[in-house]
Motif scaffolding. Structure first.
Motif, PDB file in Angstrom:
ATOM      1  N   GLU B  19       0.824  -1.211   0.000  1.00  0.00           N
ATOM      2  CA  GLU B  19       0.000   0.000   0.000  1.00  0.00           C
ATOM      3  C   GLU B  19       0.858   1.261   0.000  1.00  0.00           C
ATOM      4  O   GLU B  19       0.462   2.309  -0.487  1.00  0.00           O
ATOM      5  CB  GLU B  19      -0.908  -0.001   1.231  1.00  0.00           C
ATOM      6  CG  GLU B  19      -2.089  -0.932   1.070  1.00  0.00           C
ATOM      7  CD  GLU B  19      -2.945  -0.977   2.315  1.00  0.00           C
ATOM      8  OE1 GLU B  19      -2.730  -0.144   3.215  1.00  0.00           O
ATOM      9  OE2 GLU B  19      -3.810  -1.855   2.386  1.00  0.00           O
ATOM     10  N   SER B  20       2.051   1.123   0.566  1.00  0.00           N
ATOM     11  CA  SER B  20       2.918   2.309   0.630  1.00  0.00           C
ATOM     12  C   SER B  20       3.642   2.568  -0.685  1.00  0.00           C
ATOM     13  O   SER B  20       4.430   3.501  -0.785  1.00  0.00           O
ATOM     14  CB  SER B  20       3.948   2.116   1.741  1.00  0.00           C
ATOM     15  OG  SER B  20       4.775   1.014   1.436  1.00  0.00           O
ATOM     16  N   GLY B  21       3.403   1.709  -1.666  1.00  0.00           N
ATOM     17  CA  GLY B  21       4.016   1.933  -2.963  1.00  0.00           C
ATOM     18  C   GLY B  21       5.330   1.196  -3.137  1.00  0.00           C
ATOM     19  O   GLY B  21       5.981   1.321  -4.163  1.00  0.00           O
ATOM     20  N   HIS B  22       5.748   0.457  -2.120  1.00  0.00           N
ATOM     21  CA  HIS B  22       6.997  -0.302  -2.235  1.00  0.00           C
ATOM     22  C   HIS B  22       6.706  -1.700  -2.757  1.00  0.00           C
ATOM     23  O   HIS B  22       5.581  -2.181  -2.671  1.00  0.00           O
ATOM     24  CB  HIS B  22       7.664  -0.431  -0.865  1.00  0.00           C
ATOM     25  CG  HIS B  22       8.059   0.880  -0.285  1.00  0.00           C
ATOM     26  ND1 HIS B  22       7.300   1.532   0.651  1.00  0.00           N
ATOM     27  CD2 HIS B  22       9.128   1.662  -0.516  1.00  0.00           C
ATOM     28  CE1 HIS B  22       7.885   2.667   0.981  1.00  0.00           C
ATOM     29  NE2 HIS B  22       8.993   2.775   0.279  1.00  0.00           N
ATOM     30  N   LEU B  23       7.750  -2.325  -3.262  1.00  0.00           N
ATOM     31  CA  LEU B  23       7.579  -3.687  -3.737  1.00  0.00           C
ATOM     32  C   LEU B  23       7.963  -4.647  -2.607  1.00  0.00           C
ATOM     33  O   LEU B  23       9.081  -4.579  -2.084  1.00  0.00           O
ATOM     34  CB  LEU B  23       8.462  -3.922  -4.965  1.00  0.00           C
ATOM     35  CG  LEU B  23       8.186  -5.180  -5.754  1.00  0.00           C
ATOM     36  CD1 LEU B  23       6.756  -5.207  -6.285  1.00  0.00           C
ATOM     37  CD2 LEU B  23       9.149  -5.293  -6.923  1.00  0.00           C
TER      38      LEU B  23
END
Lengths: 769, 162
Positions: B19-23
Motif C-alpha cells: 500500500e505504501s508503494g513499495h515492492l
C-alpha cells in the motif's frame, strides 16, 4: 517566455533548472542559459491558479524526462506546503501530481545507471514524483536537500544550495568532471597571452629569435633573384661572363649563410621553448603540491598526470615549433608574395589559384587523417598493453592452460592493428600525391601565362624562372601555416587545462588571522562537526568528542562508518561543513597550516614509499636528520634489523613505491618516518592491517614505543590491536555511537560488544581451520 | 553448485506492490521484505537472467530466469529494473562534431531526439563487437546495440570519429 525575477527570494529558486543533454525543443532555452529556468506561460498560469501564485513558489525546476522514460519536460514546483509536478497531458499543461507534505515526509533522488527518479516518501506511502536523466541528478540532489530542510524545519536557506552543477556559465555547455573552463568560451587571446607571459624572462632570446627570422627570411629570398640576373644578364645575352664566378659564389655563400642561420634559429628557439616549458611545468607541479585534497577528489589522478605530461608537451610544441615556425612561415609567405607581386602582379594572380586550392584541400583532408592515425596509435598501444599483460601474467596463463585463448585474443588485436595501419597508409598514399600535384600545377601555369608574357616582351625569361623558384618556396610556409591553424584548437584546449591548474586556488589555505603554534600539547576536540565529501551525503553528522593530550583513542566501526574522515579532519586535509575541529582549544582553520602538519605524524595501511634510499624515505619529512637519528628511528620502528640484513643496508634503493620490500618492511619504514618527526599527535590508520601475526607483533612493539607521550588516534579492524587504547570511540553511519574503555563497552552490550563477539567467533573458526 | 547462493523460484516467491508503494517480497514461511531492489548480474550479456534481489544492501536471493514468473510479476520486476537500467538506445546519428576537447553528438534515440557531449574522441566510447556504449560528460549512458544496423549515413558519421 517570461522572465521570473519578481519575488525577493525567487531569483535563487529560478536559477535551478535545465541544462545537460537536451532535446531539440528545449535546446533554444538551454542554449540561452542552462541555469536559469523560464517557466512557460501555461505553467505560470497553473501556479497562479492551483499553487497560490508565483510568489509562493520556493522552487521551480524543469526535468528532462517523462515518467515513461522518454525525453521530455515536466516541472517540479514546490510552494509552501505542497509539491506539484506540471506536465503535458493531451496537448495541455496540467498538474500531474499535487501533494501536501508533512513534517515527516522526505524527498529522495534514487539514482539509476543513466536516469534517476525523484520520490516523495510519506507515511501513507511512496509517490514517484518525476524522472530525470543523470545530467540533472546533481541539481536535484541539492534541491531535495533544500526542500527537505524546508519540509522538516520550515527553514528556507537557498544560500545552502551549493550550485555545483557542471556547466559553462557563459554558453551552458556541460563541463566534464573537474573542469571549470569551457574550452569553447575561453578567451583565446588571453590564453595565448598567458602562455607567452612565460617567455617574459627570456626577452633577449625572443628578440634574438625575431631578428634571426627576419634575416633568415631575407637571405632565403635572394638566391632565386640571383638566378634571374644570371639568366637575363649573363646567359641569355651571352655577355658579362666574368660575372659567373661571382654570382655562383654568391649563391654558395647564401646557401651556407641560410644553413647557418637555420641552425642558429633552431638552437635559439629550442632553448627558448624548453626553458619556458620547464617553467610552466614547475609552476604547475608546484601548484599541484599546494592544492588541497578536495581538488584531488574532484580530479582523476590519470587526468592530472596527462595534464602535467601531455598537455605541457602540447604547449612545448607550441613554443618550440608553432611560434617559431609559424612566425618564420608568415615572414616567408609575405616576403615571397611581395617579390612575386613586384615581379608580375598579373602572373601572381594566376598562380595563387592552385595555392588557395591546396590550402582548402589540406584544411579539409588533414583532420580526417588525424583520425586514421589516432586510431592506428590507439590500436598499437592496446596491443602493447595486451602483450604486457600476458607476459607479466604468463604464469597464470600457463597455470590455467590458456595459451591458445590468449593467442586468439592476440590475433584479433593484431589484426585490428594491422588493418588500422593499412587504412592509414592507404589514405595517406591516396592524398599526398594530390597535394604534390596541386603544388606542381602552379609551375605549368607560370610557364603558360609567363611564356605568353615573354612573347609579348612584358617580362623576361629570368623573371619566369625566378618565379617558378619562388612558387616552389611558397608552398612550404603555406603548408605549415595551414597545419598550424588546424592544431591551434588542440593547443588552446591543452593550454586551458594547464592554466586551470595553475590558476586554481587551494581550498585549504592559511586564514589571514592564522596563528603560529610552534608548541602543541595535543588536545583534540570535535564540536558538532558535520562533514561530507559530497555536500548531499554527510559522512559525519553532528559529531562531538574530546581527546586529552597524550591519550590514546581507538576508532572502531564498520568500513565507511566515518573513521578515516575523522582523521582527515584532524589533519585538516578537508575543512568541516559545520562545527569546529579544535587543537589545544584553537580551531584548526586558525592555526598556521605548516605548524599543524608539523605536529601530526601518520602511519597508514597503504604505505607509500617514494623513489630513493631507505634512509631518504625515513628522513622524508626531516631531510636534515642526522644519520644517528635515522638509525634511532629505525630501531624504534623495529626496522633496523631487516635494513642491515640487506646488501645495501640503509642505501637500499626503494623501487616503484616499495615493490622490492615486503608489506611489513614498508610498514616499519613508514613507522620510522613518523618517529623521526617526533609528532605531538600520532595517527595510526590500520597500521597493522595486512601483515602476518609475527610481523604484527613486531609492529605492535614498535608502535607501543612510538605512542608514548603522544596523543594517538588509531584505527584498526582487528580490535585486539586497540587493547592498549585509553578509550574507544565507536563510529557508526557517521555518528559517534559509543565511547569508553574496552571493558565498559563490552559490558554495554552495544555495537562494540557485537563486533568483539564477531571477531572472537571468526578467530575461533580460523583456529579450527 | 553453490551452498551459499540462494536461487529464488517462482513457486516460493510472492512479489506484490504494498500500500505504501513499495515492492514487497514474501518467501513462504521464511521471510518477507519491503522495498526490495533488483540488480542484473549480467546487464549487458544476459539482462533477462540472473537478477539479484536485495533488501537493505543485502542480497536475499537470485532469480535465475525472469520468464519463470507470471506476467504480472514479471511486469512489476521489469518496471523496477527499467527505472534502474533505463538507457536510451541510439537509433540514428545526425551529426558528430569535434569542438576542442568535446565531441558534440546529435542523435535520435528510442526515447526521443537527444544531443549530448562526449569527452574526447573515444574517451566515452566502449565497443565490444558491434555493440557500442557511449557515456557523455554528464554520466548519461547511451547504447548502440548493433552498429551494423545503423543507416549508411549514421555509420559513416560514426566511422569518421571512431
Amino acid at each position: 517566455m517570461k522572465s521570473r525575477s519578481s519575488g525577493n527570494k525567487m531569483d535563487k529558486s529560478f536559477r535551478l533548472g535545465k541544462r545537460g543533454g537536451t532535446s531539440p525543443k528545449a535546446e533554444d532555452n538551454a542554449n540561452k542559459s542552462f541555469l536559469k529556468i523560464d517557466l512557460p506561460d501555461s505553467v505560470v498560469a497553473l501556479v497562479e491558479k492551483d499553487l497560490g501564485g508565483v510568489e509562493k513558489l520556493k522552487i521551480a525546476m524543469a526535468s528532462d524526462m517523462l515518467p515513461g522514460g522518454d525525453f521530455g519536460e515536466q516541472w517540479l514546483l514546490v510552494a509552501d506546503e505542497r509539491i506539484a509536478v506540471a506536465g503535458h497531458v493531451d496537448g495541455h499543461v496540467e498538474l500531474i501530481h499535487s501533494l501536501e507534505f508533512g513534517e515527516k515526509d522526505k524527498l529522495l533522488v534514487k539514482p539509476g545507471i543513466s536516469t534517476a527518479v525523484v520520490d516523495l516518501q510519506q507515511e501513507s506511502g511512496r509517490h514517484r514524483i518525476l524522472r530525470i536523466s543523470n545530467a540533472l541528478q546533481k541539481d536535484y540532489s541539492e534541491a531535495t536537500r533544500l526542500i527537505n530542510d524546508w519540509i522538516k524545519k520550515k527553514e528556507w536557506n537557498p544560500e545552502i544550495f551549493d550550485a555545483r552543477r557542471h556547466a559553462c556559465s557563459n554558453c551552458g555547455r556541460p563541463l566534464s568532471k573537474g573542469m571549470k573552463i569551457c574550452p569553447l568560451c575561453v578567451d583565446k587571446r588571453k590564453m595565448i597571452r598567458k602562455v607567452l607571459s612565460f617567455l617574459a624572462p627570456y626577452r633577449l632570446l625572443v628578440m634574438q629569435l625575431f631578428l634571426l627570422m627576419i634575416v633568415t627570411t631575407l637571405v632565403g629570398l635572394v638566391n632565386p633573384y640571383i638566378g634571374k640576373i644570371l639568366i637575363d644578364d649573363v646567359i641569355r645575352p651571352l655577355k658579362n661572363m666574368h660575372w659567373l664566378p661571382f654570382l655562383a659564389g654568391a649563391m654558395i655563400l647564401i646557401y651556407a649563410a641560410q644553413t647557418g642561420l637555420q641552425m642558429f634559429n633552431a638552437m635559439v628557439s629550442s632553448k627558448l621553448g624548453t626553458h619556458a616549458i620547464y617553467d610552466i611545468r614547475a609552476t604547475m607541479f608546484n601548484r599541484l603540491q599546494e592544492l588541497s585534497l578536495s581538488f584531488y577528489s574532484k580530479h582523476e589522478a590519470g587526468g592530472l598526470i596527462t595534464r602535467v605530461n601531455q598537455d605541457t608537451g602540447q604547449l612545448q610544441k607550441l613554443l618550440v615549433d608553432f611560434i617559431p615556425y609559424g612566425i618564420s612561415s608568415i615572414f616567408m609567405t609575405v616576403g615571397i608574395l611581395v617579390i612575386l607581386f613586384y615581379m608580375s602582379a598579373f602572373l601572381t594572380l594566376f598562380v595563387l589559384v592552385p595555392v588557395v586550392v591546396s590550402v582548402i584541400f589540406i584544411y579539409r583532408v588533414f583532420p580526417r587523417f588525424r583520425i586514421y592515425w589516432q586510431r592506428y596509435f590507439e590500436k598499437r598501444s592496446r596491443l602493447a598493453s595486451f602483450v604486457n599483460d600476458v607476459i607479466t601474467g604468463i604464469r597464470v596463463v600457463k597455470a590455467f592452460a590458456q595459451e591458445d585463448a590468449e593467442l586468439t585474443r592476440f590475433n584479433e588485436q593484431n589484426k585490428e592493428y594491422r588493418d588500422s595501419a593499412y587504412e592509414a597508409e592507404i589514405k595517406w598514399a591516396k592524398t599526398m600525391p594530390v597535394i604534390q600535384m596541386l603544388t606542381m600545377v602552379g609551375t605549368p601555369i607560370v610557364w603558360f601565362v609567363g611564356g605568353r608574357l615573354i612573347f609579348k616582351g612584358e617580362i623576361t625569361l629570368g623573371t619566369v624562372i625566378a618565379y617558378t623558384g619562388y612558387l616552389t618556396m611558397l608552398f612550404r610556409p603555406v603548408f605549415i601555416l595551414t597545419r598550424l591553424a588546424q592544431d591551434i584548437p588542440n593547443t588552446l584546449a591543452a593550454a586551458g587545462r594547464v592554466f586551470e591548474i595553475i590558476d586554481a586556488e587551494p581550498e585549504i589555505a592559511d586564514a589571514s588571522d592564522a596563528i603560529a603554534m610552534p608548541e602543541m600539547e595535543g588536545n583534540i576536540e570535535f564540536r558538532n562537526v558535520t562533514f561530507g565529501y559530497d555536500m548531499n551525503k554527510p559522512v559525519l553528522e553532528d559529531v562531538s568528542f574530546k581527546i586529552d593530550a597524550n591519550e590514546m583513542v581507538g576508532l572502531v566501526g564498520h568500513s565507511g562508518a566515518g573513521k578515516s574522515t575523522i582523521i582527515n579532519l584532524v589533519c585538516r586535509l578537508f575543512d568541516v561543513d559545520e562545527g569546529e575541529v579544535l587543537v589545544d582549544g584553537v580551531d584548526v582553520r586558525k592555526i598556521r597550516y605548516e605548524d599543524l602538519r608539523k605536529h601530526i605524524g601518520i602511519v597508514m595501511q597503504e604505505t607509500f614509499l617514494l623513489n630513493g634510499t631507505i634512509a631518504e624515505n625515513i628522513a622524508y619529512a626531516r631531510p636534515e636528520a642526522t644519520v644517528e637519528k635515522i638509525i634511532d628511528a629505525a630501531k624504534v620502528a623495529n626496522a633496523h634489523e631487516f635494513i642491515i640484513s640487506k646488501p645495501d643496508g640503509y642505501d637500499t634503493e626503494v623501487k616503484q613505491g616499495g615493490a622490492n620490500l615486503s608489506v611489513g618492511e614498508k610498514q616499519r619504514i613508514s613507522i620510522a618516518r613518523a618517529v623521526i618527526c617526533d609528532p605531538t599527535i600520532l595517527i595510526l590508520d590500520e597500521a597493522t592491517g595486512s601483515v602476518d601475526l609475527k610481523t604484527e607483533k613486531e609492529i605492535q612493539d614498535a608502535l607501543a614505543r612510538l605512542i608514548k607521550e603522544r596523543t594517538t588516534i588509531a584505527i584498526a579492524h582487528r580490535l585486539t590491536t586497540l587493547k592498549k587504547a585509553d578509550r574507544l570511540f565507536v563510529v557508526d553511519k557517521g555518528e559517534l555511537k559509543e565511547m569508553g574503555t574496552h571493558e565498559e563497552l563490552v559490558k554495554k552490550k552495544g555495537i562494540y560488544s557485537k563486533l568483539v563477539k564477531l571477531q572472537t567467533d571468526l578467530s575461533q573458526i580460523r583456529g579450527v581451520a | 553448485m553453490s551452498e551459499t547462493t540462494r536461487f529464488l523460484s517462482a513457486s516460493e516467491c510472492d512479489f506484490r506492490e504494498s500500500e505504501s508503494g513499495h515492492l514487497r517480497l514474501t518467501v513462504q514461511k521464511e521471510f518477507s521484505c519491503l522495498d526490495v531492489v533488483f540488480r542484473r548480474l549480467f546487464p549487458l550479456k544476459d539482462p533477462g537472467h540472473f537478477v539479484s534481489v536485495g533488501d537493505g544492501g543485502k542480497e536475499v536471493g537470485i532469480i535465475r530466469d525472469l520468464t519463470e514468473f507470471d506476467r504480472d510479476t514479471q511486469a512489476l520486476i521489469r518496471l523496477e529494473l527499467d527505472f534502474y537500467y533505463a538507457v536510451p538506445e541510439i537509433t540514428d546519428i545526425k551529426k558528430i562534431k569535434g569542438e576542442y576537447d568535446y565531441f558534440h553528438w546529435d542523435t535520435v534515440t528510442d526515447r526521443g531526439p537527444r544531443s549530448f557531449y562526449v569527452k574526447g574522441r573515444t574517451e566515452g566510447l566502449k565497443i565490444k563487437g558491434s555493440h557500442l556504449q557511449v557515456t557523455d560528460i554528464e554520466n548519461c549512458r547511451y547504447e548502440l546495440p548493433d552498429v551494423g544496423a545503423l543507416s549508411e549515413s549514421s555509420r559513416r558519421i560514426l566511422e569518421a570519429v571512431m
